[in-house]
Design a protein around this motif. Structure first.
Motif, PDB file in Angstrom:
ATOM      1  N   LYS A  14       1.134  -1.160   0.023  1.00  0.00           N
ATOM      2  CA  LYS A  14       0.188   0.199   0.040  1.00  0.00           C
ATOM      3  C   LYS A  14       0.923   1.260   0.194  1.00  0.00           C
ATOM      4  O   LYS A  14       0.838   2.357  -0.540  1.00  0.00           O
ATOM      5  N   ASN A  15       2.053   1.589   0.955  1.00  0.00           N
ATOM      6  CA  ASN A  15       3.370   2.415   0.938  1.00  0.00           C
ATOM      7  C   ASN A  15       4.648   2.046   1.141  1.00  0.00           C
ATOM      8  O   ASN A  15       4.662   0.501   0.834  1.00  0.00           O
ATOM      9  N   PHE A  16       5.481   2.993   0.452  1.00  0.00           N
ATOM     10  CA  PHE A  16       6.561   2.541   0.569  1.00  0.00           C
ATOM     11  C   PHE A  16       7.665   3.509   1.620  1.00  0.00           C
ATOM     12  O   PHE A  16       8.094   4.367   0.475  1.00  0.00           O
ATOM     13  N   ILE A  44       2.673   0.341  -5.827  1.00  0.00           N
ATOM     14  CA  ILE A  44       2.806   0.306  -5.017  1.00  0.00           C
ATOM     15  C   ILE A  44       1.433   1.018  -5.639  1.00  0.00           C
ATOM     16  O   ILE A  44       1.243   2.019  -5.701  1.00  0.00           O
ATOM     17  N   LEU A  45       0.632   1.093  -4.655  1.00  0.00           N
ATOM     18  CA  LEU A  45      -0.923   1.736  -4.281  1.00  0.00           C
ATOM     19  C   LEU A  45      -1.052   2.712  -4.335  1.00  0.00           C
ATOM     20  O   LEU A  45      -1.946   3.739  -4.791  1.00  0.00           O
ATOM     21  N   ASN A  46      -0.686   3.296  -3.459  1.00  0.00           N
ATOM     22  CA  ASN A  46      -0.716   5.159  -2.629  1.00  0.00           C
ATOM     23  C   ASN A  46       0.862   5.091  -3.638  1.00  0.00           C
ATOM     24  O   ASN A  46       1.783   5.631  -2.562  1.00  0.00           O
ATOM     25  N   GLY A  47       0.726   5.402  -4.901  1.00  0.00           N
ATOM     26  CA  GLY A  47       2.060   6.236  -5.216  1.00  0.00           C
ATOM     27  C   GLY A  47       2.581   7.296  -4.404  1.00  0.00           C
ATOM     28  O   GLY A  47       3.997   8.156  -5.039  1.00  0.00           O
ATOM     29  N   ASP A  48       1.785   8.178  -3.966  1.00  0.00           N
ATOM     30  CA  ASP A  48       2.396   9.435  -3.429  1.00  0.00           C
ATOM     31  C   ASP A  48       3.666   9.355  -1.879  1.00  0.00           C
ATOM     32  O   ASP A  48       3.679   9.612  -1.904  1.00  0.00           O
ATOM     33  N   GLY A  63       0.291   3.029  -8.124  1.00  0.00           N
ATOM     34  CA  GLY A  63      -1.044   3.895  -7.950  1.00  0.00           C
ATOM     35  C   GLY A  63      -0.753   5.048  -8.056  1.00  0.00           C
ATOM     36  O   GLY A  63      -0.053   6.164  -7.637  1.00  0.00           O
ATOM     37  N   SER A  64      -2.462   5.752  -7.066  1.00  0.00           N
ATOM     38  CA  SER A  64      -2.857   6.395  -7.249  1.00  0.00           C
ATOM     39  C   SER A  64      -3.537   7.276  -5.354  1.00  0.00           C
ATOM     40  O   SER A  64      -2.622   6.190  -4.764  1.00  0.00           O
ATOM     41  N   LEU A  72     -10.716   0.093  -6.438  1.00  0.00           N
ATOM     42  CA  LEU A  72     -11.044  -1.355  -8.242  1.00  0.00           C
ATOM     43  C   LEU A  72     -10.545  -0.720  -9.302  1.00  0.00           C
ATOM     44  O   LEU A  72      -9.995  -1.055 -10.169  1.00  0.00           O
ATOM     45  N   PHE A  73      -9.667   0.736  -8.868  1.00  0.00           N
ATOM     46  CA  PHE A  73      -9.234   0.873 -10.649  1.00  0.00           C
ATOM     47  C   PHE A  73      -7.852   0.250 -10.574  1.00  0.00           C
ATOM     48  O   PHE A  73      -7.469   0.045 -11.590  1.00  0.00           O
ATOM     49  N   GLU A  74      -7.480   0.916  -8.853  1.00  0.00           N
ATOM     50  CA  GLU A  74      -5.690   0.252  -9.248  1.00  0.00           C
ATOM     51  C   GLU A  74      -5.766  -1.711  -9.053  1.00  0.00           C
ATOM     52  O   GLU A  74      -4.663  -1.647  -9.565  1.00  0.00           O
ATOM     53  N   ILE A  75      -6.912  -2.257  -8.786  1.00  0.00           N
ATOM     54  CA  ILE A  75      -7.002  -3.528  -9.268  1.00  0.00           C
ATOM     55  C   ILE A  75      -6.136  -3.771 -10.926  1.00  0.00           C
ATOM     56  O   ILE A  75      -6.099  -4.842 -11.197  1.00  0.00           O
ATOM     57  N   ILE A  76      -7.559  -3.671 -11.471  1.00  0.00           N
ATOM     58  CA  ILE A  76      -7.388  -3.495 -13.056  1.00  0.00           C
ATOM     59  C   ILE A  76      -5.924  -3.264 -13.199  1.00  0.00           C
ATOM     60  O   ILE A  76      -5.709  -3.898 -14.196  1.00  0.00           O
TER      61      ILE A  76
END
Length: 368
Positions: A14-16, A44-48, A63-64, A72-76
């Motif tokens: 999720k985070n890095f 990384i799901l949370n790209g920030d 990711g976003s 849901l879009f991240e899964i895709i």
């Protein structure tokens, strides 16, 4: 451990964050796999939040920001990324990343590993224990494998998910690396330390029990005026309340808060003892690191982790959770005891090499 057939391995988080313990564990494991010749990347799901890979060793797909629709879009996006880069193995950590990896790898041939690093009832997690178990019941019914970082954590999952006995495995955290030993020998330049001290390291949160530690320390210096100072390294939301507690107990001049430090190993190695006062843990890496550096330890006997590391109290004293008096009595013995070489070497089971071997066995093990 050099592998002839290189695989494409992707870590999903999720985070890095630089301060995240789980992130650092996964990062160390990724570096090991890369050195062994595998192709390693991160999603990384949370790209920030990407802040850990400052040397740009890995390809990182960002990711976003978080949010249900975004998720849901991240899964895709993750699924497309897996197909595009021909990923062979996905290793996810923490619940959001585990769920994303689950749906992104459905009906694929990807070997998927979901990891759990904390006890089931950690107060800091945003979902309750029942929801956590619901998630892992879903994961154990998939073709992937669930990894816990301790045997106690595995057994706690199996109590509620007995059908998962063939799907839940234990892989030791890659805690010990060569850099830990090298950093422990460096000169101290970023902070000042008392001549004699005991220490603790961790996020300043309720889960870590620093309020209990400070109360126990008060009892220590009441019984023994020349007892070493207490040094605490870490940052978190409990900082102000902990400082206030030291003032109320009249120990503010003996308790030193360093905040987050990049090199806690030199702090541990030069101390008269290390204390873990946690209310909950999964597998406390700081306890392993302290012992590996030859530091005598005391720990609370929380549900998972410490008892397994300390072999039931043989290597270091175990005390009941939130028992101020018992913790104080154990702390008073810290400067009086020294670990043997054989006790120190027992921590080798948490080396990067041993962890990588355990994970690799799961990559190639067929699911039932």
């Amino acid at each position: 451990m050099v592998i002839e057939n290189a695989m494409n391995i992707q870590f999903v988080l999720k985070n890095f964050s630089t301060f995240g313990g789980v992130e650092r564990i996964q990062y160390n494991l990724a570096k090991k796999f890369k050195n062994d010749g595998h192709n390693v990347s991160f999603y990384i799901l949370n790209g920030d939040s990407v802040a850990l890979d400052t040397s740009h060793e890995f390809i990182i797909h960002k990711g976003s920001k978080s949010g249900f629709i975004t998720f849901l879009f991240e899964i895709i996006k993750l699924r497309n990324n897996i197909y595009k880069n021909r990923i062979d193995v996905v290793i996810a950590a923490k619940e959001q990343a585990n769920i994303a990896a689950f749906f992104a790898t459905i009906f694929t041939k990807v070997s998927t590993i979901y990891t759990r690093h904390s006890a089931l009832n950690v107060s800091e997690q945003r979902i309750n224990e029942r929801s956590v178990l619901l998630i892992y019941s879903l994961l154990t019914l998939s073709k992937g494998k669930v990894v816990t970082v301790s045997h106690d954590l595995k057994y706690s999952l199996l109590k509620s998910l007995p059908w998962g006995k063939d799907k839940i495995h234990v892989c030791p955290n890659p805690v010990l690396t060569e850099s830990i030993y090298l950093k422990s020998l460096q000169p101290i330049t970023d902070f000042k330390l008392p001549l004699s001290y005991i220490c603790s390291v961790g996020r300043l949160t309720r889960t870590k029990g620093f309020d209990v530690l400070i109360q126990a320390y008060k009892q220590c210096i009441t019984k023994e005026l020349n007892f070493p100072d207490l040094v605490i390294a870490g940052s978190g939301e409990e900082y102000a309340s902990l400082v206030k507690l030291t003032q109320e107990l009249n120990v503010a001049d003996k308790v030193h808060f360093l905040g987050h430090i990049d090199n806690p190993y030199v702090l541990m190695k030069n101390s008269s003892g290390f204390v873990l006062s946690s209310r909950n843990e999964g597998l406390p890496t700081v306890l392993i690191e302290a012992i590996a550096l030859g530091t005598n330890v005391v720990s609370t006997d929380c549900l998972t982790g410490p008892r397994e590391i300390l072999d039931g109290g043989r290597i270091g004293k175990l005390v009941p959770v939130e028992d101020v008096r018992s913790l104080a009595e154990a702390m008073l013995t810290l400067p009086l005891h020294k670990l043997s070489e054989s006790e120190i070497r027992e921590m080798d089971r948490y080396s990067l090499e041993q962890s990588a071997i355990a994970y690799f066995k799961l990559f190639t093990k067929k699911s039932h």
